[in-house]
Structures are given as structure tokens and as C-alpha cells.
Write an enzyme that holds these catalytic residues in place. Structure first.
Site, PDB file in Angstrom:
ATOM      1  N   ARG A  17       0.812  -1.240   0.000  1.00 35.32           N
ATOM      2  CA  ARG A  17       0.000   0.000   0.000  1.00 35.32           C
ATOM      3  C   ARG A  17       0.839   1.280   0.000  1.00 35.32           C
ATOM      4  NH1 ARG A  17      -3.732  -2.837   3.480  1.00 35.32           N
ATOM      5  NH2 ARG A  17      -5.397  -3.572   2.134  1.00 35.32           N
ATOM      6  N   LYS A  38       4.702  11.694 -11.443  1.00 35.40           N
ATOM      7  CA  LYS A  38       3.875  10.893 -12.356  1.00 35.40           C
ATOM      8  C   LYS A  38       4.556   9.541 -12.523  1.00 35.40           C
ATOM      9  CE  LYS A  38       1.519  14.240 -15.284  1.00 35.40           C
ATOM     10  NZ  LYS A  38       1.383  14.749 -16.658  1.00 35.40           N
ATOM     11  N   GLU A  86      12.820  17.888 -24.213  1.00 34.30           N
ATOM     12  CA  GLU A  86      11.975  18.183 -23.042  1.00 34.30           C
ATOM     13  C   GLU A  86      12.477  19.438 -22.320  1.00 34.30           C
ATOM     14  OE1 GLU A  86       9.186  16.687 -22.417  1.00 34.30           O
ATOM     15  OE2 GLU A  86       9.296  14.530 -22.821  1.00 34.30           O
ATOM     16  N   LYS A 100      10.159  23.015 -13.582  1.00 32.67           N
ATOM     17  CA  LYS A 100       9.146  21.985 -13.360  1.00 32.67           C
ATOM     18  C   LYS A 100       8.642  22.025 -11.915  1.00 32.67           C
ATOM     19  CE  LYS A 100       7.584  17.368 -14.150  1.00 32.67           C
ATOM     20  NZ  LYS A 100       7.684  16.130 -14.875  1.00 32.67           N
ATOM     21  N   GLU A 109      -2.362  17.882 -11.904  1.00 32.26           N
ATOM     22  CA  GLU A 109      -2.714  18.285 -13.276  1.00 32.26           C
ATOM     23  C   GLU A 109      -4.209  18.561 -13.467  1.00 32.26           C
ATOM     24  OE1 GLU A 109      -0.364  16.478 -16.470  1.00 32.26           O
ATOM     25  OE2 GLU A 109      -2.183  16.487 -17.657  1.00 32.26           O
ATOM     26  N   ARG A 162      -0.357  22.425 -14.839  1.00 34.79           N
ATOM     27  CA  ARG A 162       0.620  21.364 -15.130  1.00 34.79           C
ATOM     28  C   ARG A 162       0.441  20.819 -16.543  1.00 34.79           C
ATOM     29  NH1 ARG A 162       2.847  16.434 -11.292  1.00 34.79           N
ATOM     30  NH2 ARG A 162       4.174  15.523 -12.911  1.00 34.79           N
ATOM     31  N   ASN A 190       2.590  19.403 -21.140  1.00 33.06           N
ATOM     32  CA  ASN A 190       2.293  18.476 -22.232  1.00 33.06           C
ATOM     33  C   ASN A 190       2.449  19.144 -23.598  1.00 33.06           C
ATOM     34  OD1 ASN A 190       1.650  16.461 -20.369  1.00 33.06           O
ATOM     35  ND2 ASN A 190      -0.423  17.272 -20.144  1.00 33.06           N
ATOM     36  N   HIS A 194       2.912  17.067 -26.608  1.00 31.23           N
ATOM     37  CA  HIS A 194       2.759  15.657 -26.245  1.00 31.23           C
ATOM     38  C   HIS A 194       1.527  14.984 -26.835  1.00 31.23           C
ATOM     39  CE1 HIS A 194       6.097  16.500 -23.679  1.00 31.23           C
ATOM     40  NE2 HIS A 194       6.096  15.297 -23.161  1.00 31.23           N
ATOM     41  N   HIS A 237       2.380  11.604 -28.578  1.00 28.56           N
ATOM     42  CA  HIS A 237       1.844  10.291 -28.196  1.00 28.56           C
ATOM     43  C   HIS A 237       1.183   9.607 -29.395  1.00 28.56           C
ATOM     44  CE1 HIS A 237       1.759  11.334 -23.604  1.00 28.56           C
ATOM     45  NE2 HIS A 237       2.962  11.066 -24.062  1.00 28.56           N
ATOM     46  N   HIS A 261      10.762   8.754 -27.473  1.00 27.73           N
ATOM     47  CA  HIS A 261       9.820   9.734 -26.927  1.00 27.73           C
ATOM     48  C   HIS A 261      10.231  11.196 -27.192  1.00 27.73           C
ATOM     49  CE1 HIS A 261       6.808  11.408 -24.258  1.00 27.73           C
ATOM     50  NE2 HIS A 261       7.762  12.008 -23.556  1.00 27.73           N
TER      51      HIS A 261
HETATM   52  P1  NAD Z   1      14.754   5.075 -21.089  1.00 31.23           P
HETATM   53  O1  NAD Z   1      14.526   4.924 -19.654  1.00 31.23           O
HETATM   54  O2  NAD Z   1      14.245   4.025 -21.994  1.00 31.23           O
HETATM   55  O3  NAD Z   1      16.313   5.282 -21.333  1.00 31.23           O
HETATM   56  C1  NAD Z   1      16.788   5.398 -22.656  1.00 31.23           C
HETATM   57  C2  NAD Z   1      17.883   4.364 -22.950  1.00 31.23           C
HETATM   58  O4  NAD Z   1      19.083   4.799 -22.359  1.00 31.23           O
HETATM   59  C3  NAD Z   1      17.603   2.981 -22.400  1.00 31.23           C
HETATM   60  O5  NAD Z   1      18.053   2.035 -23.325  1.00 31.23           O
HETATM   61  C4  NAD Z   1      18.472   2.926 -21.149  1.00 31.23           C
HETATM   62  O6  NAD Z   1      18.862   1.618 -20.823  1.00 31.23           O
HETATM   63  C5  NAD Z   1      19.648   3.760 -21.550  1.00 31.23           C
HETATM   64  N1  NAD Z   1      20.365   4.455 -20.489  1.00 31.23           N
HETATM   65  C6  NAD Z   1      19.836   5.057 -19.420  1.00 31.23           C
HETATM   66  N2  NAD Z   1      20.783   5.748 -18.766  1.00 31.23           N
HETATM   67  C7  NAD Z   1      21.939   5.540 -19.439  1.00 31.23           C
HETATM   68  C8  NAD Z   1      23.267   6.020 -19.258  1.00 31.23           C
HETATM   69  N3  NAD Z   1      23.590   6.878 -18.299  1.00 31.23           N
HETATM   70  N4  NAD Z   1      24.211   5.586 -20.128  1.00 31.23           N
HETATM   71  C9  NAD Z   1      23.879   4.744 -21.151  1.00 31.23           C
HETATM   72  N5  NAD Z   1      22.643   4.302 -21.382  1.00 31.23           N
HETATM   73  C10 NAD Z   1      21.680   4.700 -20.525  1.00 31.23           C
HETATM   74  O7  NAD Z   1      14.129   6.427 -21.664  1.00 31.23           O
HETATM   75  P2  NAD Z   1      14.027   7.938 -21.135  1.00 31.23           P
HETATM   76  O8  NAD Z   1      14.125   8.756 -22.350  1.00 31.23           O
HETATM   77  O9  NAD Z   1      14.915   8.210 -20.000  1.00 31.23           O
HETATM   78  O10 NAD Z   1      12.529   7.990 -20.583  1.00 31.23           O
HETATM   79  C11 NAD Z   1      11.433   7.789 -21.438  1.00 31.23           C
HETATM   80  C12 NAD Z   1      10.269   7.370 -20.594  1.00 31.23           C
HETATM   81  O11 NAD Z   1       9.962   8.404 -19.664  1.00 31.23           O
HETATM   82  C13 NAD Z   1       9.001   7.139 -21.404  1.00 31.23           C
HETATM   83  O12 NAD Z   1       8.410   5.949 -20.963  1.00 31.23           O
HETATM   84  C14 NAD Z   1       8.112   8.323 -21.032  1.00 31.23           C
HETATM   85  O13 NAD Z   1       6.747   8.007 -21.066  1.00 31.23           O
HETATM   86  C15 NAD Z   1       8.560   8.594 -19.628  1.00 31.23           C
HETATM   87  N6  NAD Z   1       8.310   9.965 -19.174  1.00 31.23           N
HETATM   88  C16 NAD Z   1       7.738  10.109 -17.961  1.00 31.23           C
HETATM   89  C17 NAD Z   1       7.521  11.378 -17.466  1.00 31.23           C
HETATM   90  C18 NAD Z   1       6.965  11.541 -16.090  1.00 31.23           C
HETATM   91  O14 NAD Z   1       6.655  12.675 -15.716  1.00 31.23           O
HETATM   92  N7  NAD Z   1       6.851  10.485 -15.322  1.00 31.23           N
HETATM   93  C19 NAD Z   1       7.893  12.512 -18.217  1.00 31.23           C
HETATM   94  C20 NAD Z   1       8.496  12.315 -19.446  1.00 31.23           C
HETATM   95  C21 NAD Z   1       8.701  11.028 -19.932  1.00 31.23           C
HETATM   96  N1  GLY Z   2       6.005  15.331 -18.038  1.00 32.03           N
HETATM   97  C1  GLY Z   2       4.792  16.001 -17.763  1.00 32.03           C
HETATM   98  C2  GLY Z   2       4.460  16.113 -16.315  1.00 32.03           C
HETATM   99  O1  GLY Z   2       5.217  15.672 -15.467  1.00 32.03           O
HETATM  100  O2  GLY Z   2       3.438  16.627 -15.972  1.00 32.03           O
END
Ligand code: NAD
Ligand code: GLY
Length: 371
Positions: free
Chosen positions: A124, A146, A188, A230, A240, A244, A248, A251, A255, A269
Site C-alpha cells: 500500500r 507521475k 523536453e 518543473k 494536473e 501542469r 504536455n 505531447h 503520443h 519519446h
Molecule cells: P529510457 O529509460 O528508456 O532510457 C533510454 C535508454 O538509455 C535505455 O536504453 C536505457 O537503458 C539507456 N540508459 C539510461 N541511462 C543511461 C546512461 N547513463 N548511459 C547509457 N545508457 C543509458 O528512456 P528515457 O528517455 O529516459 O525515458 C522515457 C520514458 O519516460 C518514457 O516511458 C516516457 O513516457 C517517460 N516519461 C515520464 C515522465 C513523467 O513525468 N513520469 C515525463 C516524461 C517522460
Molecule cells: N512530463 C509532464 C508532467 O510531469 O506533468
């Protein structure tokens, strides 16, 4: 160890700090110890990040007397699904974790999102710490709470708002990040300038190329400035219901593009966000809300650093405005069957509206597909 910046995220009882510095992983143990409920953590990482940084993190935790275990998930967007989540949660329970145990997300946004979601549901809800290792996760996904996974119906449709206890962004980890991933994160960052800070965008126009090439001081500055931007928005509207949603920008388009390309390697992404931001500016210009020169200035900046801005760089043969619109109408941002768009009056002047006609949207997409 370089200078460490501390950016607070003010959320009352759920407030936390973002620490940004070079070499922070080596001192993770001493930063974590004061905030842990018990000196025990479970690290979640992926198979790319583990060989690079797991040992450094574990050594630092051991030196601080923190007991640790780890789980290594496959890298990539496909990891954000129910099967992986289930395996992860069962593994944590098998290891007899307690309510005082914290999870550490060591990796990019994929690891941060699934770990945060697991933390929000296991027993939980237990504490979690973000240790983001991609530019995207350092400037965006590790901050603001998020968390979640994807559904065949769309991206990030299953999840929770659940804040971390601490974010440790070690700028040094960006040195091993493939350039394509670094640029995806950069998109971003540019978003913050475009939303409400034209001075930041102008700064990025000057400094962006050098920071994308590897300047660590500039990288630290950009992560700090992005996190500050942020943190202000998240503190105003954690769940949001209003402002907030400005985060997006681009986005809704992004998406749809990711859904159309199957969330695969052909479009990651942040690349989708760059194209999506350009489309949001194009739509604003089509609606005579934003001068055309501003669209061109944004596209020029993305192209200068090496980000895509044109649909034809990724579009498949069957793409039509209608296929993209179909994805958009399934987005989380749809209210009363109307899509909420982030549009703009120019750089630094983004706003929310659901008053966009289908004709304007389809015609913007048609133009973009033919460019
Ligand atoms: P990711 O986590 O897939 O990382 C990208 C690649 O880089 C992966 O292959 C990973 O293994 C590799 N990697 C990570 N760190 C590394 C390093 N230091 N050296 C070498 N390789 C490394 O992708 P991302 O771009 O970090 O994140 C994308 C995700 O984030 C999506 O799923 C998206 O929906 C999510 N996202 C979430 C929010 C939120 O607010 N929660 C906001 C934006 C994006
Ligand atoms: N990446 C968008 C948010 O965190 O609201």
C-alpha cells in the site's frame, strides 16, 4: 565532486529535494541515509545501466551501512507493462521487503516510471528515490511524481501520482548516454523555455549546441534550470487539474506519433516531442495565434542540435491526418470528448485550449505530412 545544486519541490508534507551534481552517485549513501525509514533499499535498474552504475551505487550504499538488493529489468519502453510490473512486485515481496524499505530507481524514465508505480502499490505504498541517468529523466520524468506503465490502449494510461522522497541527478552519468538519447532529453528541456520562459529559450539557442556536445557545466545548469521550472509548475498543480497540463506541450501529437510507430526504436519519446512541439506551433500559426517566424525559429533550433521536426522523417506509407487524430482522441487529455491542446502565442507564451476545430487540426497535419 563538483558543486551540488539543491532544488526544492514544495509540496507540503510530500516536499523533497532534487540534488544535481557531478559524481553524486559516489555519495548516494550519505545523502540517502538521513531520509530512509530503515537502512534498507531495493534498487531497480535496467540491463544497460546496471553494468555502468550499479556497482558505484551499491558501494556507496554499503559504505553508509545501507543494506541493499537489486532487480535488473530489460531496457526499453516495452518494460513499462503489466507483465514486468507483476514480476517486479512479486520479486520485491519474495525478498520480504518491509514498509520501511525504500525503492531506488536507477535509470531513465522507463525505470523511474515503473519503479515509482511499484512503490505506490506494494504494501500500500513505500518510499522511493529517483536516481535518473538520462537527460530526459533528469530534466523531467524523475520530478513531479507521475508514475505508471503503458496499455495497448495508449501510453502511461495506468499509473498514479506518487512523489519520490529524493531525486539524485548525477550529471556524470550523461557521459555514457548515446547521443540520440541525449538529444531526446534535450527536447523536453527546450519545452520549458517554450512554455513560459523566452529568456531560457534564447539561452538554449546560444548554449544548446555545446551542452549537447558534452559540456558538463552547461549540462548541470540546464538540469537545474529545468528542474526549477518543473518544480514551480508541480507545486502549483500537483495532480494536473490546470497549469501542469502546459508541460504536455507537443505531447498530444507526440503520443499519437509514438502509437503509430509502435513505441519502437524508429521514434523515441523525446524525438516525438520535438516533432510534436513543432506541430503545436504549426497549429497555432494555422489558427493565426502565433507568428510563422516563431515556428521557424523553434524548428531551426531543434534542427541545429540534430532533432527531427518533420513528419516525413518518420511517417509510414499509410499515415493520414485521420489515423493520427484517432490516436489523439484516446489521450488522457481528452475531456468531454474534446482534445485539450497546448497552443501558443509565441515562444514563452503557451496556453491551454480545447477550442480547436477538426478542420484546423486535419489541415495542419495534412500540411505537415506533405512537407
Ligand atoms: P529510457 O529509460 O528508456 O532510457 C533510454 C535508454 O538509455 C535505455 O536504453 C536505457 O537503458 C539507456 N540508459 C539510461 N541511462 C543511461 C546512461 N547513463 N548511459 C547509457 N545508457 C543509458 O528512456 P528515457 O528517455 O529516459 O525515458 C522515457 C520514458 O519516460 C518514457 O516511458 C516516457 O513516457 C517517460 N516519461 C515520464 C515522465 C513523467 O513525468 N513520469 C515525463 C516524461 C517522460
Ligand atoms: N512530463 C509532464 C508532467 O510531469 O506533468
Amino acid at each position: 565532486m563538483s558543486y551540488i545544486n539543491r532544488v526544492p519541490v514544495e509540496l507540503g508534507k510530500r516536499s523533497y529535494d532534487i540534488l544535481v551534481g557531478i559524481g553524486l552517485l559516489q555519495q548516494a549513501g550519505e545523502e540517502l541515509l538521513p531520509i530512509l525509514r530503515q537502512p534498507r533499499v531495493a534498487i531497480i535498474t535496467d540491463d544497460n545501466v546496471a553494468p555502468l552504475y550499479l556497482e558505484t551505487l551499491e558501494t556507496s550504499l554499503s559504505a553508509a551501512g545501507i543494506n541493499h538488493s537489486h532487480t535488473i529489468l530489460p531496457h526499453g519502453e516495452q518494460t513499462k507493462d503489466f507483465t514486468c510490473l507483476q514480476r517486479l512486485v512479486e520479486q520485491l515481496l519474495k525478498n520480504k521487503m518491509e514498509r520501511g524499505t525504500a525503492l531506488i530507481a536507477l535509470g531513465g524514465g522507463v525505470i523511474g516510471d515503473i519503479t515509482g508505480f511499484a512503490a505506490s502499490i506494494v504494501l500500500r505504498g513505500i518510499d522511493f528515490i529517483q536516481v535518473p541517468t538520462t537527460l530526459l529523466s533528469q530534466v523531467d520524468s524523475s520530478v513531479g511524481g507521475k508514475t505508471g506503465i503503458n496499455s495497448p490502449h495508449g501510453k502511461n494510461l495506468i499509473g498514479s501520482f506518487y512523489q519520490p522522497r529524493l531525486v539524485l541527478a548525477d550529471i556524470g552519468t550523461l557521459d555514457t548516454l548515446p547521443q540520440r538519447e541525449l538529444l531526446a532529453g534535450y527536447a523536453e528541456t527546450v519545452k520549458y523555455g517554450l512554455i513560459n520562459d523566452s529568456d531560457f529559450f534564447a539561452w538554449l539557442e546560444e548554449q544548446g549546441p555545446a551542452l549537447c556536445k558534452g559540456d558538463q557545466a552547461l549540462r548541470q545548469e540546464v538540469v537545474v534550470r529545468s528542474c526549477r521550472a518543473k518544480a514551480v509548475i508541480v507545486a502549483t498543480d500537483e495532480r494536473e487539474v490546470g497549469a501542469r497540463a502546459l508541460l504536455n506541450l507537443g505531447h498530444t501529437f507526440a503520443h499519437a506519433l509514438e502509437a503509430e510507430t509502435g513505441y519502437g526504436d524508429s521514434l523515441i519519446h523525446g524525438e516525438a516531442v520535438a516533432i510534436g512541439i513543432k506541430l503545436a506551433f504549426d497549429l497555432s500559426s494555422h489558427l493565426k495565434l502565433c507568428p510563422k517566424q516563431e515556428c521557424e525559429r523553434v524548428a531551426h533550433h531543434f534542427e541545429t542540435v540534430g532533432l527531427p521536426t518533420k513528419l516525413r522523417e518518420i511517417a509510414g506509407p499509410d499515415w493520414t491526418p485521420q489515423t493520427l487524430v484517432n490516436h489523439m482522441t484516446r489521450d488522457k487529455k481528452v475531456r468531454n470528448e474534446k482534445i485539450t491542446f497546448v497552443l501558443t502565442n509565441g515562444i514563452g507564451k503557451a496556453f491551454l485550449t480545447s477550442d480547436v476545430s477538426m478542420d484546423a487540426l486535419e489541415s495542419t497535419l495534412q500540411d505537415a505530412l506533405s512537407q
